[in-house]
Design a protein around this motif. Structure first.
Motif, PDB file in Angstrom:
ATOM      1  N   UNK A 110      -9.736  -0.404  -2.430  1.00 37.49           N
ATOM      2  CA  UNK A 110      -9.629  -1.039  -1.338  1.00 37.49           C
ATOM      3  C   UNK A 110      -9.423  -2.497  -1.854  1.00 37.49           C
ATOM      4  N   UNK A 111     -11.242  -2.477  -2.890  1.00 35.80           N
ATOM      5  CA  UNK A 111     -11.345  -4.117  -2.644  1.00 35.80           C
ATOM      6  C   UNK A 111     -10.143  -4.427  -3.420  1.00 35.80           C
ATOM      7  N   UNK A 112      -9.433  -3.671  -4.653  1.00 35.01           N
ATOM      8  CA  UNK A 112      -7.967  -4.551  -5.390  1.00 35.01           C
ATOM      9  C   UNK A 112      -7.089  -4.839  -4.276  1.00 35.01           C
ATOM     10  N   UNK A 113      -6.779  -3.803  -2.917  1.00 36.61           N
ATOM     11  CA  UNK A 113      -5.542  -4.120  -2.522  1.00 36.61           C
ATOM     12  C   UNK A 113      -5.806  -5.074  -1.532  1.00 36.61           C
ATOM     13  N   UNK A 114      -7.469  -5.383  -1.069  1.00 34.98           N
ATOM     14  CA  UNK A 114      -7.432  -6.751  -0.413  1.00 34.98           C
ATOM     15  C   UNK A 114      -7.688  -8.400  -0.819  1.00 34.98           C
ATOM     16  N   UNK A 120     -10.977 -10.613   1.079  1.00 35.62           N
ATOM     17  CA  UNK A 120     -12.739 -10.693   0.570  1.00 35.62           C
ATOM     18  C   UNK A 120     -13.117  -9.696   1.557  1.00 35.62           C
ATOM     19  N   UNK A 121     -13.828  -9.272   0.165  1.00 35.97           N
ATOM     20  CA  UNK A 121     -15.011  -8.246   0.546  1.00 35.97           C
ATOM     21  C   UNK A 121     -16.078  -8.846   1.637  1.00 35.97           C
ATOM     22  N   UNK A 140     -13.170  -6.177   6.146  1.00 40.39           N
ATOM     23  CA  UNK A 140     -12.853  -6.682   4.186  1.00 40.39           C
ATOM     24  C   UNK A 140     -12.457  -8.025   5.519  1.00 40.39           C
ATOM     25  N   UNK A 141     -11.418  -8.885   4.929  1.00 38.51           N
ATOM     26  CA  UNK A 141     -11.153 -10.212   5.840  1.00 38.51           C
ATOM     27  C   UNK A 141      -9.675 -10.564   4.916  1.00 38.51           C
ATOM     28  N   UNK A 156      -3.670   4.744   4.593  1.00 38.77           N
ATOM     29  CA  UNK A 156      -3.011   5.263   3.475  1.00 38.77           C
ATOM     30  C   UNK A 156      -3.526   6.191   2.052  1.00 38.77           C
ATOM     31  N   UNK A 157      -4.267   5.831   2.548  1.00 36.76           N
ATOM     32  CA  UNK A 157      -5.334   5.928   0.889  1.00 36.76           C
ATOM     33  C   UNK A 157      -6.538   7.578   1.001  1.00 36.76           C
ATOM     34  N   UNK A 158      -5.960   8.306   2.346  1.00 37.75           N
ATOM     35  CA  UNK A 158      -6.975   9.300   1.849  1.00 37.75           C
ATOM     36  C   UNK A 158      -6.323  10.472   3.010  1.00 37.75           C
TER      37      UNK A 158
END
Length: 327
Positions: A110-114, A120-121, A140-141, A156-158
């Motif tokens: 999730x951090x990588x996608x954002x 940013x987180x 997340x922003x 879609x990550x889970x």
């Protein structure tokens, strides 16, 4: 006399003819002058009408030539103003609850996608339930233009458990704040000009108070503008990640309690009872101590009072004749 009369008649006739010729010549000259004046006035009138027609035609042509220019200017202005009228400011928020096999890996993904989307987180809170399970809460922003894309990737990550999305149009509020800021800035500038012109100390003091108040209002409006800009430029996504078999999940079934569970529950109840007894004793201890001191003081005073009282006299027993006590 006849001769003189005959000789004078031709002279009279010539004189009359001369006078008549002069009158005719004058009449001819006057007629020509009148006709010339009438012709000149007619020519002038014709020239005036022609000039008026030319003026009207020139004005009409100018108006006609100006009209397309004005229309083109209006169109250009309309084209320039169209983006401003169509620009909208929307605050977008979403909440996702996703069940994943590995929470740490899902958090990293999730951090990588954002961050890949330019966001940013803002907040990350990971809680370990026991030695095996842990959950994570992320705020997340992301930019507004990548909001839907990031939302789809995170969902879609889970296994998606729940999803809510909200959009609030704040265009009117943004425009109102911008207008109030411009007005407040002009007001502050006017107060500064008055301060520069003020000569009395009382006027300067009053204007300083007014300037401070207006600057405070301006700073408040600028803070509102910054907050609106931040919330309209970056959307907010709240993501909750949980493992499949985490305790407390709706789909998990509770096992039947065993002997150890009952023993643990009984011990917890016993400890709780002792704790409450200790709490009750602590609350009653001051009262018990006061009562004990009162009893001790009362007993001491009682003993002192008994010691001060005189002993009652003992009556002598009657004796007989030989000195023996009488029976």
């Amino acid at each position: 006399m006849d001769v003189e009369s005959r000789g004078g008649r031709p002279f009279v006739r010539a004189r009359a003819a001369l006078v008549a010729g002069s009158l005719g010549l004058l009449l001819a000259v006057g007629g020509c002058g009148a006709s010339g004046d009438s012709m000149d006035s007619g020519a002038k009138a014709a020239r005036g009408e022609a000039a008026a027609r030319e003026g009207l035609s020139d004005e009409g042509g100018a108006a006609a030539s100006a009209a397309p220019g004005e229309r083109s200017d209006d169109k250009a202005a309309g084209k320039k103003a169209a983006p401003k009228a169509g620009a909208s400011h929307v605050i977008r928020t979403a909440t996702l609850s996703v069940e994943v096999k590995s929470v740490p890996k899902a958090v990293a993904a999730a951090r990588g996608v954002v961050e890949g989307a330019g966001g940013l987180v803002a907040t990350e809170n990971t809680e370990r339930l026991d030695d095996t399970y842990e959950t994570s809460h992320l705020v997340l922003r992301v930019p507004q233009e990548r909001f839907q894309e990031v939302l789809r990737e995170l969902a879609g990550s889970g296994k998606l458990l729940s999803r809510t999305s909200n959009a609030k149009d704040v265009t009117d509020r943004v425009v109102d704040v911008e207008s109030r800021i411009s007005t407040q800035r002009a007001s502050v500038a006017r107060v500064r000009e008055l301060m520069d012109r003020a000569e009395k100390i009382s006027d300067v003091v009053a204007l300083e108070g007014e300037l401070s108040s207006r600057q405070s209002d301006l700073e408040s409006l600028l803070a509102q503008q910054a907050s609106l800009k931040d919330r309209t430029s970056l959307a907010t996504i709240t993501l909750d990640l949980t493992p499949p078999d985490a305790p407390g999940d709706d789909g998990s079934e509770d096992e039947d309690p065993g002997f150890l569970d009952a023993l643990g529950g009984g011990w917890d109840a016993f400890v709780t009872m002792l704790r409450w007894i200790a709490v009750a004793f602590g609350a009653a201890f001051p009262f018990l101590l006061t009562a004990a001191l009162a009893v001790v003081v009362w007993r001491v005073l009682r003993k002192r009072g008994a010691a001060r009282r005189p002993a009652p006299p003992v009556a002598a027993a009657p004796t007989g004749k030989d000195g023996a006590p009488a029976s």
